[in-house]
Design an enzyme around this catalytic site. Sequence first.
Site, short mmCIF file in Angstrom:
data_model
loop_
_atom_site.label_atom_id
_atom_site.label_comp_id
_atom_site.label_asym_id
_atom_site.label_seq_id
_atom_site.Cartn_x
_atom_site.Cartn_y
_atom_site.Cartn_z
N GLY A 256 -9.20 -8.67 -0.21
CA GLY A 256 -7.94 -8.91 0.50
C GLY A 256 -7.35 -10.29 0.24
O GLY A 256 -6.20 -10.44 -0.17
N LYS B 172 -18.18 -16.60 2.78
CA LYS B 172 -19.61 -16.43 3.07
C LYS B 172 -20.40 -15.72 1.99
O LYS B 172 -19.93 -14.76 1.40
CB LYS B 172 -19.76 -15.61 4.34
CG LYS B 172 -19.28 -16.31 5.58
CD LYS B 172 -19.45 -15.35 6.70
CE LYS B 172 -19.17 -15.94 8.06
NZ LYS B 172 -19.24 -14.84 9.04
N ARG C 91 0.82 -1.22 0.00
CA ARG C 91 0.00 0.00 0.00
C ARG C 91 0.86 1.26 0.00
O ARG C 91 0.45 2.28 -0.56
CB ARG C 91 -0.93 0.00 1.21
CG ARG C 91 -2.09 -0.93 0.99
CD ARG C 91 -3.03 -0.92 2.15
NE ARG C 91 -4.28 -1.55 1.77
CZ ARG C 91 -5.19 -1.97 2.64
NH1 ARG C 91 -4.98 -1.80 3.93
NH2 ARG C 91 -6.29 -2.53 2.22
N GLY D 212 -12.83 -3.76 0.82
CA GLY D 212 -14.21 -3.31 1.01
C GLY D 212 -14.63 -2.27 -0.01
O GLY D 212 -15.75 -2.30 -0.52
P1 ADP Z 1 -11.72 -11.71 -0.07
O1 ADP Z 1 -10.89 -11.25 1.11
O2 ADP Z 1 -10.89 -11.90 -1.30
O3 ADP Z 1 -12.93 -10.85 -0.28
P2 ADP Z 1 -13.14 -13.61 1.58
O4 ADP Z 1 -12.60 -12.94 2.79
O5 ADP Z 1 -14.57 -13.46 1.26
O6 ADP Z 1 -12.26 -13.18 0.29
O7 ADP Z 1 -12.89 -15.17 1.67
C1 ADP Z 1 -11.61 -15.70 1.91
C2 ADP Z 1 -11.68 -16.85 2.88
O8 ADP Z 1 -12.62 -17.81 2.46
C3 ADP Z 1 -10.36 -17.55 2.98
O9 ADP Z 1 -9.86 -17.43 4.30
C4 ADP Z 1 -10.68 -19.02 2.66
O10 ADP Z 1 -10.01 -19.94 3.50
C5 ADP Z 1 -12.18 -19.08 2.92
N1 ADP Z 1 -12.81 -20.17 2.17
C6 ADP Z 1 -12.80 -20.36 0.84
N2 ADP Z 1 -13.44 -21.50 0.51
C7 ADP Z 1 -13.88 -22.05 1.67
C8 ADP Z 1 -14.60 -23.24 1.99
N3 ADP Z 1 -15.00 -24.10 1.03
N4 ADP Z 1 -14.87 -23.49 3.28
C9 ADP Z 1 -14.46 -22.63 4.23
N5 ADP Z 1 -13.78 -21.49 4.00
C10 ADP Z 1 -13.48 -21.19 2.73
MG MG Z 2 -11.14 -11.50 3.22
#
Ligand code: ADP
Ligand code: MG
Length: 395
Positions: A348, A197, A36, A371
Amino acid sequence: MTLKTLDGVDVAGKRVIVRVDFNVPIENGQIQDDTRIRAALPTLRRLLDGGAALVLISHLGRPKGKVRPEFTLRPVAQRLSELLDRPVAIAGDVIGDDARVKVTAAKPGDVILLENVRFEPGEEKNDDELARALAAFGDLYVNDAFGAAHRAHASTAGIAGYLPAFAGDLMTSEVEALGALTGSPERPFVAILGGAKVSDKIGVIENLLSLVDAILLGGGMANTFLLAEGKAVGDSLVESDFVELASTIIRKAREQDVDLVLPVDVVAAQGLDGQVVTVDADTIPDGWAAYDIGPRTVDRFGEVIGNARTIFWNGPMGVFERSAFANGTLAVAKAVAESGAFTVIGGGDSVSAIEQSGLADKISHISTGGGASLEFIEGRTLPGIAVLQDGGEHS
Ligand code: ADP
Ligand code: MG
């Protein structure tokens, strides 16, 4: 949307306030990742080359309006000084005596970093007095903190009411790349969504339905959709409260002719350290949980990705932090990198995943704002961007 950029703006002899996003991970006083800080360098160099003195504002962590020394920006000042190859003075406060003395003495080429702006209780409240006190430190205001643009805070929104306000180069490139997705993207436009989620991404999915030709769903959130389709998902992570919403999204996708693709197979285990098997996505046994998409799903997703002209990706396809469950995410990263499409990655964990894959330089745009990038894709107006728009105040 047109931003007021720094093109043609004369900053010689001016004191320029730059809101940057230096919210970097720090452990025991050591910066773990300076991405960053590096991302702000083009704007800072440009202003310094133009003959400005810089007053930098950033937040770090969540000190919640109190002076908490563990959230000091001191390590950041040091790292920035190395990167810019010139001294960077850190003020001992945000708008107090030390800041005032240092800012008043600043000459062209000088760089002053104010202490963590979230030490001030007025920052997150977008307090007018704080906004005015900050604005008094400069002649111009530049916002390059895309990662904080979804917050209406004193240093990201309020301050722009008191000074001519411009977008920095990072802000401009973020808005251009993300704006290309929500504007008139080349088709087919494919969104790849994953992560833990559904509940985190509802607004994103709903808005994407009206923008894209296909959505590929993987990661933990796919389980809730599989359940909505009546599939057995065993002990996989699901959000039971969102099964109905998932059904609605599936129906809307069909109505709007969006190809919503769910996993056809998954890599499952009995707990993250258990034995690993690949099974069809509709036959995950009780006691087993899906932690990654399977190879047939990777192939299906790969076909859609290969035909895309525009791709937005948010959310890993599995628990990529564990090598046993990283294949799906890495394979999708490879397909995206090789697609030849205009590719944007936000989030992230998604950004860490693409960096881990070594393919980051093959992506058209990697967003620095987790976000903020998601709220942009949701179609919301980001307060930190709204104040930089042409036709806004002080234009
Ligand atoms: P980003 O930060 O890119 O927006 P998220 O924070 O929404 O992504 O999701 C990332 C997390 O989702 C990771 O820590 C990963 O381990 C978890 N994850 C991905 N697939 C699964 C799964 N099938 N079951 C549980 N956790 C998962
Ligand atoms: Mg995340």
